[in-house]
Motif scaffolding. Structure first.
Motif, short mmCIF file in Angstrom:
data_model
loop_
_atom_site.label_atom_id
_atom_site.label_comp_id
_atom_site.label_asym_id
_atom_site.label_seq_id
_atom_site.Cartn_x
_atom_site.Cartn_y
_atom_site.Cartn_z
N ALA A 564 32.33 -55.30 -27.33
CA ALA A 564 32.46 -56.24 -28.45
C ALA A 564 31.11 -56.76 -28.92
O ALA A 564 31.05 -57.51 -29.91
CB ALA A 564 33.35 -57.41 -28.04
N GLY A 565 30.04 -56.39 -28.23
CA GLY A 565 28.71 -56.77 -28.69
C GLY A 565 28.03 -57.84 -27.88
O GLY A 565 26.92 -58.28 -28.22
N MET A 566 28.62 -58.28 -26.79
CA MET A 566 28.00 -59.30 -25.96
C MET A 566 26.99 -58.65 -25.01
O MET A 566 27.19 -57.53 -24.54
CB MET A 566 29.07 -60.06 -25.17
N ASP A 567 25.91 -59.36 -24.72
CA ASP A 567 24.90 -58.91 -23.78
C ASP A 567 25.39 -59.23 -22.37
O ASP A 567 25.31 -60.38 -21.92
CB ASP A 567 23.57 -59.60 -24.07
N VAL A 568 25.92 -58.25 -21.67
CA VAL A 568 26.48 -58.46 -20.35
C VAL A 568 26.24 -57.23 -19.50
O VAL A 568 26.38 -56.10 -19.97
CB VAL A 568 28.00 -58.77 -20.45
N ASP A 569 25.85 -57.44 -18.26
CA ASP A 569 25.67 -56.32 -17.33
C ASP A 569 27.02 -55.73 -16.96
O ASP A 569 27.95 -56.46 -16.60
CB ASP A 569 24.97 -56.79 -16.05
N VAL A 570 27.12 -54.42 -17.04
CA VAL A 570 28.33 -53.72 -16.60
C VAL A 570 28.03 -53.06 -15.26
O VAL A 570 27.10 -52.27 -15.13
CB VAL A 570 28.77 -52.66 -17.63
N THR A 571 28.82 -53.41 -14.25
CA THR A 571 28.60 -52.90 -12.90
C THR A 571 28.93 -51.42 -12.82
O THR A 571 30.03 -51.00 -13.16
CB THR A 571 29.47 -53.67 -11.89
N GLU A 572 27.95 -50.63 -12.38
CA GLU A 572 28.19 -49.22 -12.09
C GLU A 572 28.35 -49.06 -10.58
O GLU A 572 28.11 -50.00 -9.81
CB GLU A 572 27.01 -48.38 -12.60
N GLU A 608 31.85 -62.67 -30.51
CA GLU A 608 30.73 -62.34 -31.40
C GLU A 608 29.42 -62.70 -30.71
O GLU A 608 29.15 -63.87 -30.45
CB GLU A 608 30.85 -63.09 -32.72
N GLY A 609 28.63 -61.67 -30.39
CA GLY A 609 27.32 -61.90 -29.79
C GLY A 609 27.41 -62.59 -28.44
O GLY A 609 28.43 -62.54 -27.74
N GLY A 610 26.30 -63.23 -28.07
CA GLY A 610 26.25 -63.99 -26.83
C GLY A 610 25.71 -63.19 -25.66
O GLY A 610 25.48 -61.98 -25.75
N LYS A 611 25.48 -63.90 -24.55
CA LYS A 611 24.98 -63.24 -23.34
C LYS A 611 25.48 -63.98 -22.10
O LYS A 611 25.70 -65.20 -22.12
CB LYS A 611 23.46 -63.18 -23.34
N LEU A 625 41.54 -68.84 -29.93
CA LEU A 625 40.19 -69.15 -29.45
C LEU A 625 39.21 -68.06 -29.89
O LEU A 625 39.48 -66.87 -29.72
CB LEU A 625 40.20 -69.25 -27.92
N LYS A 626 38.07 -68.48 -30.47
CA LYS A 626 36.99 -67.56 -30.82
C LYS A 626 35.70 -68.04 -30.17
O LYS A 626 35.41 -69.25 -30.17
CB LYS A 626 36.81 -67.49 -32.34
N VAL A 627 34.95 -67.10 -29.62
CA VAL A 627 33.72 -67.44 -28.90
C VAL A 627 32.55 -66.67 -29.52
O VAL A 627 32.53 -65.43 -29.50
CB VAL A 627 33.84 -67.11 -27.41
N LYS A 628 31.57 -67.42 -30.05
CA LYS A 628 30.41 -66.82 -30.71
C LYS A 628 29.13 -67.29 -30.03
O LYS A 628 28.98 -68.45 -29.68
CB LYS A 628 30.36 -67.22 -32.19
N ASN A 629 28.22 -66.34 -29.85
CA ASN A 629 26.85 -66.65 -29.42
C ASN A 629 26.80 -67.51 -28.15
O ASN A 629 25.98 -68.43 -28.02
CB ASN A 629 26.10 -67.37 -30.55
N LEU A 630 27.65 -67.21 -27.21
CA LEU A 630 27.69 -67.93 -25.94
C LEU A 630 26.45 -67.59 -25.11
O LEU A 630 26.04 -66.43 -25.03
CB LEU A 630 28.96 -67.53 -25.17
#
Length: 708
Positions: A564-572, A608-611, A625-630
């Motif tokens: 969805a475009g959020m800056d988040v680490d995905v565990t491999e 929308e966005g965020g990290k 609920l909408k969460v932007k730039n968290l």
């Protein structure tokens, strides 16, 4: 690999008149409870000496068989083991008949049950108890206990002798679809398209949850449905499934313009799980579902067998009790038919039945797109599948093409130890090997089904009335293949219903599959922590423990937010860290509740966005609920009520957060904690809970501002 030494037998079963009557009763929490008074019968044994299976199909008479139809008389054995008149006089009429029937139809295999009874006046209560139990077993199985034992003898002999069941068939990959949430593969049908197709039909589905087993394999004495899916929200499996269905109802109303959409849920329980399932629903007021929206059907157990002669297994500590075991989740189809659910659903205009297992929380993500594939391809039955490694110990959806009669061809689950011998006798004779993708071309069966109502109703109204194939899976003590390490029984599985589709619909039956990435749809909790640790030590990357299932849920949501475009680490896999002996994600731990989003479209529209930093934890719940730039470094919980329209924009949170803490060795903790091997310490968190209807805004400082 040699052809597995086993056999399965298709026994075409007794007519409707052979089945007992089911009496409905009111369930105190608003769910309706139905007591199953009869048993499935129809057979497929498919196991080799180590429990592996290879089905052989052949016909025998189908009809309301009386005990005499299955006579295995040995007058010498019966005469020498006669129960005295004085002992028979102790028994009720039905109890006496059950003992006499067992003796009259015995070849000596059951003499240990009725011979050497002490004289009247000694252990009389035990004699009565045994006779009544035999009468119950006789009443609960089509054709009676004699039919059950006769079929068991046939199946056990086939298992011991070994047969090639596939001599008339060739295997091929059936028609299906492979969907990729993040577009990492190139399916013929985009994920978003399948999802949109499925959304058109969700108002007219029903759910069936198969939940007949306790959590013993997990090291838990309660029902698996009561286990917490995660330690962030502590929501049980049953609550997650119910909340998902409620979210589907909401989406159905939005997509169709209809109001008051209610999706029925039927839970199949067993004698082991039924009381606790009812109590769980009562305690939580059906988790918000309406009275009567949840209904329960309960299956009976069947007699356990001690040896290759199908001798009844008596309790080790009580000679007056026959051991019993679950018959398997294949009972569910006949139960739905007998209770009139299918007729009722057709009258109500329901179009699809969705079958779920009890402890795979990830699979709910697959329901809507699988439904879309079913509609697009006209599938009568669609199995939710995962990529399968060649040789992996998992069943595979396979097309079995009959060499001479196309009407006998079918698409069905084939167990891994059946598939390799079959493929080794055809084509390049290489067996179960990988293709250019690195996986087997035969999709792995996750055992969750989407079935079209019209074809299902037609099949259940056929001769077999939903009674699916049975099989036997003995674990032999030695190469003589006569004595067992522990008692066995006849079993049946719900995924074997394609045999009935083929019988009733022939080549018109359209059965396929939909494959999803494992991370998206498959991580069941089924094994104890100890067995999981052992599996990991042996190189297994899917231990199937509560801890791995919880971890995979967090990883799934990492991927959703990343997409969805959020800056988040995905565990491999290389990022996993061992906690309690099981590799789990180091974080972030993310829960997107069903009340927040159940579709890709919803996640894309609400994020929308965020990290989020790796050490963080996030829980989101609220349909508006909408969460932007968290900006999150710690833990955050946001819950918004059903009429609360909340926009969170630019919120910045930093706190101590939540940590997993490994249990010390020999810690005295409850089962629910011990099966994970860790606890979650919630040091500090930011919580935003909004329940009053209205429109709200939350900015950087976390202050809730009501706009109207």
């Amino acid at each position: 690999m040699k052809l597995a030494q086993a056999a399965a037998t298709l026994l075409l079963l007794s007519s409707a008149s052979a089945f007992g009557i089911v009496e409905p009763g009111k369930y105190s929490t608003g769910a309706t409870l139905y007591k199953h008074q009869e048993k499935h019968a129809s057979c497929m044994a498919r196991k080799n000496s180590n429990g592996a299976g290879v089905p052989t199909f052949w016909k025998t008479t189908r009809g309301g068989a009386s005990p005499s139809s299955f006579s295995l008389k040995s007058s010498t054995a019966a005469a020498s083991s006669a129960v005295s008149t004085a002992n028979l006089d102790l028994l009720s009429e039905r109890g006496r008949k059950s003992i006499e029937s067992l003796r009259a139809n015995d070849d000596g295999s059951q003499a240990h049950v009725y011979s050497d009874w002490p004289e009247a006046g000694v252990e009389d209560e035990g004699k009565v108890k045994l006779a009544e139990q035999l009468a119950d077993l006789d009443d609960s199985y089509p054709g009676g206990l004699a039919a059950y034992l006769s079929k068991a003898k046939t199946l056990l002999k086939e298992s011991a002798d070994g047969v090639n069941p596939f001599s008339d068939f060739e295997a091929s990959v059936p028609e299906g679809e492979s969907l990729s949430y993040d577009g990492s593969s190139t399916p013929t049908m985009p994920f978003s398209e399948a999802e949109q197709e499925g959304l058109k039909a969700i108002a007219d589905v029903v759910f069936v949850l198969v939940a007949g087993g306790l959590g013993e394999r997990l090291g838990y004495s309660g029902i698996k449905l009561s286990l917490e899916t995660n330690l962030c929200t502590h929501k049980s499996y049953l609550e997650v499934y119910v909340k998902y269905i409620q979210a589907m109802e909401r989406l159905a109303e939005l997509k169709t313009g209809r109001t008051g959409v209610k999706i029925p849920l039927v839970i199949m329980t067993s004698g082991d799980t039924d009381p606790m399932t009812r109590e769980l629903l009562k305690e939580h007021n059906n988790f918000g579902m309406d009275d009567g929206q949840i209904q329960i059907v309960m299956q009976d157990k069947v007699a356990a067998l001690k040896d290759g002669s199908a001798g009844l297994a008596l309790d080790d500590d009580d000679r007056w009790e026959v051991q019993t075991k679950p018959h398997g989740h294949g009972d569910v189809h006949h139960l739905l038919y007998r209770e009139g659910f299918v007729d009722k659903w057709e009258e109500e205009g329901k179009k699809h039945v969705i079958f779920l297992q009890d402890t795979n929380a990830l699979v709910i993500n697959s329901v809507v797109p699988t439904l879309g594939v079913s509609l697009a391809k006209g599938f009568h039955m669609n199995s939710i599948c995962i990529p399968r490694l060649a040789g992996e110990a998992a069943g595979a959806i396979t097309r079995l093409e009959h060499k001479t009669d196309p009407e006998k061809s079918l698409v069905i689950n084939v167990e891994y130890n059946q598939l390799d011998p079959l493929l080794s006798t055809q084509g390049d004779c290489k067996g179960d090997v990988a293709d250019e993708t690195g996986y087997s071309p035969y999709p792995g069966n996750a055992n969750n089904l989407v079935i079209e109502m019209g074809a299902y109703a037609k099949t259940l109204r056929g001769e077999d009335q939903g009674v699916v194939l049975e099989f036997v899976n003995p674990k032999y003590k030695d190469d003589t293949r006569t004595d067992f390490k522990k008692p066995t029984r006849l079993e049946c599985m719900m995924q074997d219903i394609p045999k009935l589709f083929q019988k009733e619909m022939g080549s018109a039956a359209n059965i396929g599959f939909t494959t999803f990435d494992r991370w998206f749809t498959f991580s069941p909790a089924k094994n104890s922590l100890e067995s999981g640790i052992e599996a990991v030590a042996g190189g297994n990357t899917a231990p199937g423990t509560m801890s791995s299932a919880e971890s995979d849920k967090y990883i799934q949501n990492q991927r959703k937010l990343k997409f969805a475009g959020m800056d988040v680490d995905v565990t491999e896999e290389s990022d996993l860290v061992k906690v309690g002996g099981i590799p789990v994600t180091p974080g972030p731990r993310i829960i997107l509740c069903p009340g927040f989003a159940i579709t890709q479209e919803e996640v894309m529209n609400k994020i929308e966005g965020g990290k989020i930093t790796k050490r963080s934890a996030l829980v989101l719940e609220g349909q508006h609920l909408k969460v932007k730039n968290l900006d999150l470094d710690g833990s955050l919980v946001i819950r918004a009520g059903p009429e609360c329209f909340v926009t969170v924009d630019g919120l910045s949170v930093q706190n101590k957060g939540w940590d997993l803490e490994e249990l010390p060795e020999d810690a005295d903790v409850p089962e629910t904690v011990a099966i994970r091997g860790y606890t979650m310490t919630k040091h500090e968190s930011k919580e935003i809970i909004i329940t009053e209807p209205g429109k709200y805004f939350v900015g950087k400082d976390g202050v809730v501002e009501k706009l109207e």
